[in-house]
Design an enzyme around this catalytic site. Structure first.
Site, PDB file in Angstrom:
ATOM      1  N   GLY A  14     -11.202  -0.986   2.062  1.00 14.39           N
ATOM      2  CA  GLY A  14     -10.357  -0.660   0.923  1.00 14.39           C
ATOM      3  C   GLY A  14     -10.834   0.568   0.179  1.00 14.39           C
ATOM      4  O   GLY A  14     -11.026   1.633   0.768  1.00 14.39           O
TER       5      GLY A  14
ATOM      6  N   ARG B  43      13.478  -1.864   6.449  1.00 17.67           N
ATOM      7  CA  ARG B  43      14.577  -2.377   5.626  1.00 17.67           C
ATOM      8  C   ARG B  43      14.850  -1.398   4.472  1.00 17.67           C
ATOM      9  O   ARG B  43      14.302  -1.559   3.376  1.00 17.67           O
ATOM     10  CB  ARG B  43      14.211  -3.767   5.085  1.00 17.67           C
ATOM     11  CG  ARG B  43      14.058  -4.811   6.178  1.00 17.67           C
ATOM     12  CD  ARG B  43      13.749  -6.199   5.628  1.00 17.67           C
ATOM     13  NE  ARG B  43      12.421  -6.252   5.024  1.00 17.67           N
ATOM     14  CZ  ARG B  43      11.308  -6.504   5.708  1.00 17.67           C
ATOM     15  NH1 ARG B  43      11.375  -6.702   7.018  1.00 17.67           N
ATOM     16  NH2 ARG B  43      10.147  -6.553   5.109  1.00 17.67           N
TER      17      ARG B  43
ATOM     18  N   ILE C 116     -13.713   1.118  -1.128  1.00 14.71           N
ATOM     19  CA  ILE C 116     -15.150   1.395  -1.051  1.00 14.71           C
ATOM     20  C   ILE C 116     -15.405   2.588  -0.143  1.00 14.71           C
ATOM     21  O   ILE C 116     -15.068   2.552   1.034  1.00 14.71           O
ATOM     22  CB  ILE C 116     -15.916   0.171  -0.513  1.00 14.71           C
ATOM     23  CG1 ILE C 116     -15.614  -1.069  -1.355  1.00 14.71           C
ATOM     24  CG2 ILE C 116     -17.413   0.450  -0.490  1.00 14.71           C
ATOM     25  CD1 ILE C 116     -16.174  -2.356  -0.768  1.00 14.71           C
TER      26      ILE C 116
ATOM     27  N   LYS D 239     -13.102  -4.427  11.873  1.00 12.55           N
ATOM     28  CA  LYS D 239     -13.870  -3.566  10.983  1.00 12.55           C
ATOM     29  C   LYS D 239     -15.300  -3.373  11.493  1.00 12.55           C
ATOM     30  O   LYS D 239     -15.864  -2.278  11.392  1.00 12.55           O
ATOM     31  CB  LYS D 239     -13.875  -4.164   9.575  1.00 12.55           C
ATOM     32  CG  LYS D 239     -12.495  -4.198   8.929  1.00 12.55           C
ATOM     33  CD  LYS D 239     -12.474  -4.983   7.631  1.00 12.55           C
ATOM     34  CE  LYS D 239     -11.096  -4.979   7.003  1.00 12.55           C
ATOM     35  NZ  LYS D 239     -11.040  -5.799   5.769  1.00 12.55           N
TER      36      LYS D 239
ATOM     37  N   VAL E   8       0.834  -1.204   0.000  1.00  7.97           N
ATOM     38  CA  VAL E   8       0.000   0.000   0.000  1.00  7.97           C
ATOM     39  C   VAL E   8       0.869   1.255   0.000  1.00  7.97           C
ATOM     40  O   VAL E   8       0.637   2.188  -0.771  1.00  7.97           O
ATOM     41  CB  VAL E   8      -0.952   0.003   1.213  1.00  7.97           C
ATOM     42  CG1 VAL E   8      -1.750   1.310   1.256  1.00  7.97           C
ATOM     43  CG2 VAL E   8      -1.886  -1.183   1.151  1.00  7.97           C
TER      44      VAL E   8
ATOM     45  N   GLU F  22      -2.869 -14.793   3.352  1.00  6.73           N
ATOM     46  CA  GLU F  22      -1.503 -14.711   3.851  1.00  6.73           C
ATOM     47  C   GLU F  22      -0.985 -16.115   4.164  1.00  6.73           C
ATOM     48  O   GLU F  22      -1.749 -17.079   4.264  1.00  6.73           O
ATOM     49  CB  GLU F  22      -1.464 -13.858   5.122  1.00  6.73           C
ATOM     50  CG  GLU F  22      -1.973 -12.445   4.953  1.00  6.73           C
ATOM     51  CD  GLU F  22      -1.000 -11.558   4.191  1.00  6.73           C
ATOM     52  OE1 GLU F  22       0.172 -11.958   4.025  1.00  6.73           O
ATOM     53  OE2 GLU F  22      -1.413 -10.476   3.744  1.00  6.73           O
TER      54      GLU F  22
END
Length: 449
Positions: free
Chosen positions: A136, A49, A138, A207, A17, A192
């Site tokens: 996201g 990093r 929306i 959420k 992101v 993930e």
């Protein structure tokens, strides 16, 4: 006229992101400046990093000292896309104390400590925006907080996690089991390596807490949200839903009690009718269904995750925060004037789908029906599938009726009318004590009717 002095922005995090936010800030600088009324200058990006290759990200902007970056004192806005609780909470409050507004995509922190963060922002006269934390790209938080500010929202029902929606969609469309669907989601990058936050409902619960707080103007934390994962959903549950004209979805449900005295927030798999707008939400898409008194039913749909969609929401908040800086004002803060209590899950009223493994002999159905009646849970329909001698036939039964076959085992599916969760829990506990009930195969709520 455009102000010549640029607004200074710092970025915390430069992963998927953050890299996309950086790209848009640099490639669309002129357009953003025109929309804001002043240019934006990206002055630093905190990363862990710095030697990692990040295409399109100027290396001279990278720093490992996030604390020093937010303490500069000349920042207008800090964009946080790191995630987690600490050190992010400390970095955000430090940014506030040094005069910077904050745009965050951090659902976990906001669901756990949103009230304190809002208070800190108000104390320092700055903004806290977090559209990207829930769905996201929306637009959802701003419509709830602004467009529906004059209305009374009674219910928010939504699919707010793309990974779980992808898994359930594949189980429904291909007949795959949970493990197979999860493997496909992982291979495609939707899940993930450790999918726990998604499949156990932690992501959706955070959420739901944010949505409930905004929709009902009260304080709701993730600890107030009842949470169940989807790891126990089976192909048999999916097939049974189909027989009812339903589909299984992982839902976040926030409701105001009919008398307005309390609210509830929960996350769990549920069956919804195929006719419901959320039933058609496929793949990794998100959708949220809002029910308000004056506006009626509204649905918000789109990609709920990913670098570009999330960056879109972040940039929208950044533009708003920058405009407020130019106007020397702040946007809408926390609205928690109702201070409504959050009711326990036992108070929730809905329908239920219960699958039982029972002895296939006369009288079983009558025993099961009696247990439901004792706990004031009314039965809507019953369906039995015999397993005796490999039988695969089905028969419909009326409540209290007969027709069971002697000597084997059967699967009994009961769908109830609306009842409290506490009553259903007590019913199931009593059913487990019956000698004729070999096991409770699954329990699923039926929503959206």
């Amino acid at each position: 006229m455009m102000r010549t002095r640029p607004l200074k922005v710092a970025l915390l995090g430069c992963g998927v992101v953050g890299s996309e936010v950086t790209r848009i800030l640099l490639t669309q600088a002129d357009d953003l400046a025109a929309r804001i009324g002043a240019p934006i200058e990206l002055v630093g990006i905190a990363v862990r990093r710095p030697h990692r290759v990040r295409e399109g990200v100027p290396a001279e902007l990278l720093t490992t000292d996030a604390t020093a970056l937010v303490k500069r004192g000349d920042l207008d806005v800090v964009v946080e896309v790191i995630g987690g609780i600490e050190p992010v909470r400390t970095l955000i409050t430090t940014a506030f104390e040094n005069g910077a507004s904050v745009v965050s995509a951090n659902k976990a922190l906001l669901a756990a400590d949103g009230a304190n963060l809002h208070a800190k922002a108000v104390e320092n006269g700055v903004d806290l925006y977090y559209e990207a934390a829930v769905a996201g790209a929306i637009p959802l938080i701003r419509p709830l907080r602004e467009s529906l500010a004059g209305d009374r929202v009674n219910r928010v029902l939504g699919i707010v996690n793309g990974t779980t929606n992808f898994i359930l969609d594949k189980m429904d469309s291909t007949g795959a089991g949970y493990s197979e669907a999860l493997d496909e989601a992982t291979a495609l990058g939707y899940a993930e390596a450790d999918p726990t936050a998604d499949v156990e409902g932690f992501d959706a619960a955070a959420k739901a807490a944010i949505l409930a707080g905004i929709a009902f103007h009260t304080r709701v934390t993730i600890d107030d949200v009842h949470r169940e994962g989807l790891t126990e959903v089976t192909a048999a549950d999916i097939a049974s839903a189909r027989k009812m004209g339903c589909i299984v979805k992982m839902l976040a449900i926030c409701e105001r009690k009919d008398d307005g005295s309390s609210v509830t927030a929960r996350v769990h798999p549920a069956m919804i009718p195929l006719s419901h707008p959320l039933a058609s939400v496929r793949e990794a898409y998100n959708a949220v269904f809002v029910e308000a008194e004056a506006a009626g039913r509204l649905m918000f749909y789109g990609p709920g995750a990913g670098g570009a969609p999330t960056a879109s929401a972040v940039l929208g908040d950044l533009v708003a925060a920058c405009r407020n800086k130019l106007a020397a004002t702040t946007g809408a803060g926390e609205s928690a004037y109702t201070q409504l209590p959050v009711s326990p899950m036992g108070d929730v009223v809905t329908r239920y789908h219960i699958s039982l493994d029972v002895a296939d002999k006369p009288g079983v159905l009558a025993q099961v029906a009696t247990v439901f009646a004792e706990h004031d849970v009314s039965i809507d329909t019953v369906r039995q599938q015999g397993r005796n001698q490999g039988s695969g036939d089905e028969a419909a039964f009326e409540q209290g009726g007969g027709g069971e076959r002697e000597g084997g085992e059967a699967s009994l599916v009961v769908v109830t009318h609306r009842a409290t969760d506490a009553a259903l829990t007590a019913t199931v506990a009593s059913l487990r004590k019956l000698d004729t009930v070999r096991g409770v195969a699954s329990i699923m709520r039926v929503e959206g009717e």
